[in-house]
Design a protein around this motif. Structure first.
Motif, PDB file in Angstrom:
ATOM      1  N   ASN A 209      -9.308  -1.223  19.484  1.00  0.00           N
ATOM      2  CA  ASN A 209     -10.176  -2.058  18.119  1.00  0.00           C
ATOM      3  C   ASN A 209     -10.124  -0.813  16.614  1.00  0.00           C
ATOM      4  O   ASN A 209     -10.234  -1.622  15.348  1.00  0.00           O
ATOM      5  CB  ASN A 209     -11.365  -3.207  18.291  1.00  0.00           C
ATOM      6  CG  ASN A 209     -11.175  -3.988  19.165  1.00  0.00           C
ATOM      7  OD1 ASN A 209      -9.934  -4.605  19.061  1.00  0.00           O
ATOM      8  ND2 ASN A 209     -12.014  -4.786  19.612  1.00  0.00           N
TER       9      ASN A 209
ATOM     10  N   ARG B 141     -12.308  -0.866  25.003  1.00  0.00           N
ATOM     11  CA  ARG B 141     -11.437  -1.330  23.714  1.00  0.00           C
ATOM     12  C   ARG B 141     -11.705  -0.909  22.504  1.00  0.00           C
ATOM     13  O   ARG B 141     -11.344  -1.761  21.135  1.00  0.00           O
ATOM     14  CB  ARG B 141     -12.050  -3.129  24.545  1.00  0.00           C
ATOM     15  CG  ARG B 141     -11.987  -4.154  23.429  1.00  0.00           C
ATOM     16  CD  ARG B 141     -12.751  -5.510  24.289  1.00  0.00           C
ATOM     17  NE  ARG B 141     -14.102  -5.467  24.300  1.00  0.00           N
ATOM     18  CZ  ARG B 141     -13.884  -5.279  26.695  1.00  0.00           C
ATOM     19  NH1 ARG B 141     -13.141  -5.979  26.918  1.00  0.00           N
ATOM     20  NH2 ARG B 141     -15.150  -5.134  26.383  1.00  0.00           N
TER      21      ARG B 141
ATOM     22  N   ARG C  60      -8.430  -1.791  13.428  1.00  0.00           N
ATOM     23  CA  ARG C  60      -8.663  -1.663  12.356  1.00  0.00           C
ATOM     24  C   ARG C  60      -7.974  -0.659  10.794  1.00  0.00           C
ATOM     25  O   ARG C  60      -8.231  -1.095   9.652  1.00  0.00           O
ATOM     26  CB  ARG C  60     -10.570  -1.733  12.511  1.00  0.00           C
ATOM     27  CG  ARG C  60     -11.303  -1.765  11.127  1.00  0.00           C
ATOM     28  CD  ARG C  60     -12.786  -1.786  11.533  1.00  0.00           C
ATOM     29  NE  ARG C  60     -13.024  -1.268  12.662  1.00  0.00           N
ATOM     30  CZ  ARG C  60     -13.143  -1.477  13.540  1.00  0.00           C
ATOM     31  NH1 ARG C  60     -13.084  -2.342  13.740  1.00  0.00           N
ATOM     32  NH2 ARG C  60     -14.464  -0.546  13.819  1.00  0.00           N
TER      33      ARG C  60
END
Length: 69
Positions: free
Chosen positions: A32, A28, A36
Motif C-alpha cells: 500500500n 500489505r 500510494r
C-alpha cells in the motif's frame, strides 16, 4: 495425548498463526505504501521502475536471429 502436550500444541499453533497474520499485514502495508507513493507522483510508469524489488521470472526476450551455440 496428555493435556500438557495439547496445550503446547495449541500455543505453538497460535504462535504460527499470529506470525502469519503479522507477516501478511506487514506485506500489505508495504504494498500500500508503494502504491500510494506511485499514485502521488501523478503518472504511470514502467513496472520495473515502480516495483524494483520484484524479480522477473522466465527467459529473457530476444529479438532478432538466434544463433545456435
Amino acid at each position: 495425548m496428555k493435556k500438557k502436550n495439547m496445550l503446547l500444541l495449541a500455543i505453538a499453533a497460535a504462535a504460527v498463526t499470529a506470525g502469519l497474520v503479522a507477516y501478511s499485514a506487514a506485506r500489505r502495508t508495504r504494498a500500500n505504501r508503494q502504491t500510494r507513493r506511485v499514485s502521488d507522483e501523478g503518472y504511470e510508469t514502467a513496472h520495473d521502475v515502480l516495483f524494483p524489488d520484484k524479480g522477473h521470472k522466465g527467459p529473457k526476450l530476444h529479438y532478432g536471429p538466434v544463433l545456435p551455440s
